[in-house]
Write an enzyme that holds these catalytic residues in place. Structure first.
Site, PDB file in Angstrom:
ATOM      1  N   LYS A  54      38.391-111.443 -51.346  1.00 28.32           N
ATOM      2  CA  LYS A  54      38.760-112.732 -51.941  1.00 28.32           C
ATOM      3  C   LYS A  54      38.133-112.885 -53.332  1.00 28.32           C
ATOM      4  CE  LYS A  54      39.637-114.684 -47.435  1.00 28.32           C
ATOM      5  NZ  LYS A  54      39.103-115.291 -46.216  1.00 28.32           N
ATOM      6  N   GLN A  98      34.138-119.043 -44.356  1.00 25.11           N
ATOM      7  CA  GLN A  98      34.673-117.871 -43.658  1.00 25.11           C
ATOM      8  C   GLN A  98      34.437-118.005 -42.149  1.00 25.11           C
ATOM      9  OE1 GLN A  98      36.442-115.281 -45.170  1.00 25.11           O
ATOM     10  NE2 GLN A  98      36.874-114.662 -43.072  1.00 25.11           N
ATOM     11  N   ASP A 121      41.780-123.867 -47.578  1.00 22.37           N
ATOM     12  CA  ASP A 121      42.172-123.167 -46.351  1.00 22.37           C
ATOM     13  C   ASP A 121      43.073-124.050 -45.480  1.00 22.37           C
ATOM     14  OD1 ASP A 121      41.682-120.573 -45.749  1.00 22.37           O
ATOM     15  OD2 ASP A 121      39.632-120.873 -45.039  1.00 22.37           O
TER      16      ASP A 121
END
Ligand code: NDP
Length: 300
Positions: A54, A98, A121
């Site tokens: 990422k 994450q 997200d």
């Protein structure tokens, strides 16, 4: 009917190029780059790899990235404090926690601390609720299912009025996927581990999105001719002919599906590359929204 293979690598490269152009234009107009922060807790090798990928993708797209790495033993309060700091940092437009977090952490409570406008997200419960509510627009949609929609739309697959079947009902993929297809006027059925006679339901699908994590479970005889298949599954199967000793396959038997499907994504090279591309797109969108007042001032 010959199958059209959906090239996720190419479509993801196109999205990343568009993102890079938007990031550049924003920096030229405001003097500010979009910024993405990642929060990684623990030493899970897969999570470390995803986070590294990422950051590399951010760099290539002209997005600034910030990395918070914490020990597996970090407490709930310590993680939430870091998220709060990022929430208050004006250089950070998107925050990505994450997953999975260690077992002793209340993941939902951490995700709920990410401000809605930085929730790139799309996992904040409020964004999920807005996605589910008709007539409302979430700030962000989870990256993998949104990537699947982009694959369908850019490949010219008709959605409105079609029968769509989603295999899996996870918060990350299956559930938002079903909501997104329904919002686009598909008639959606969700299949999960307790569904009886799933084959009968799968056979009705004009669009099939498979996200269950079961290697090559969907076979040719379960498919309607011409079906558009988006295979989200990523499964390792033993293969001694490969240097690593395994290969990756989807939830759909690719070779068999090729014979009957109208559209089909490969694994790897289908949905996989889209997830990061959409994360970058969400980050640039977050930055554009955050810097809008500055833009208005500059443009008069
Ligand atoms: P989860 O394990 O969270 O969810 C799996 C879902 O599949 C559950 O809803 C489960 O049902 C259902 N399921 C399991 N077995 C069956 C079965 N035999 N028949 C019908 N339904 C079944 O997985 P994720 O949603 O996180 O991921 C799914 C797959 O997608 C995995 O292979 C994962 O690696 C991949 N993935 C790929 C991404 C990408 O970028 N390409 C991103 C995210 C995931 P129930 O709810 O009843 O337990």
């Amino acid at each position: 009917m010959s199958v059209k293979l959906i090239d996720g690598k190419q479509i993801a490269a196109d999205v990343r190029q568009e993102v890079a152009e938007r990031a550049k234009a924003l920096a030229e107009r405001t003097g500010r780059r979009p910024g993405l922060a990642t929060v990684l807790v623990g030493e899970d090798p897969a999570s470390q790899t995803y986070v590294r990928m990422k950051h590399k993708a951010c760099e290539e797209a002209g997005i600034e990235s910030f990395s918070i790495v914490m020990e597996t033993t970090a407490t709930q309060a310590e993680i939430e404090k870091e998220v709060d700091k990022l929430a208050a940092d004006p250089r950070v437009h998107g925050i990505l926690v994450q997953l999975p977090l260690p077992d002793h952490i209340d993941t939902e409570a951490v995700l709920a601390r990410v401000p809605l406008e930085k929730d790139v997200d799309g996992f904040h419960p409020m964004n999920v609720g807005l996605l589910a509510r008709r007539g409302c627009e979430p700030h962000f949609v989870p990256c993998t299912p949104w990537g699947c929609i982009v694959l369908l739309e850019r490949s010219g697959v008709p959605i409105s009025g079609k029968r769509a079947v989603v295999l899996g009902r996870s918060n990350i993929v299956g559930l938002p996927m079903a909501l997104l297809l329904q919002e686009r006027n598909a008639t959606v059925t969700v299949v999960h581990s307790r569904t009886q006679n799933p084959e009968e339901i799968i056979r009705e699908a004009d669009i099939l999105v498979a996200a269950i994590g079961k290697p090559e479970m969907v076979k040719k005889d379960m498919l309607k001719p011409g079906v558009a298949i988006i295979d989200v599954g990523i499964n390792k199967v033993d293969d001694s002919s490969r240097p690593r000793g395994y290969r990756l396959v989807g939830d759909v038997d690719f070779e068999q599906a090729k014979e009957v499907a109208g559209w089909l994504t490969p694994v790897p090279g289908g949905v996989g590359p889209m997830t990061i591309a959409i994360l970058l797109e969400n980050t640039v969108k977050a930055a554009e929204k955050a810097l809008q007042p500055a833009l208005k001032t500059l443009l008069g």
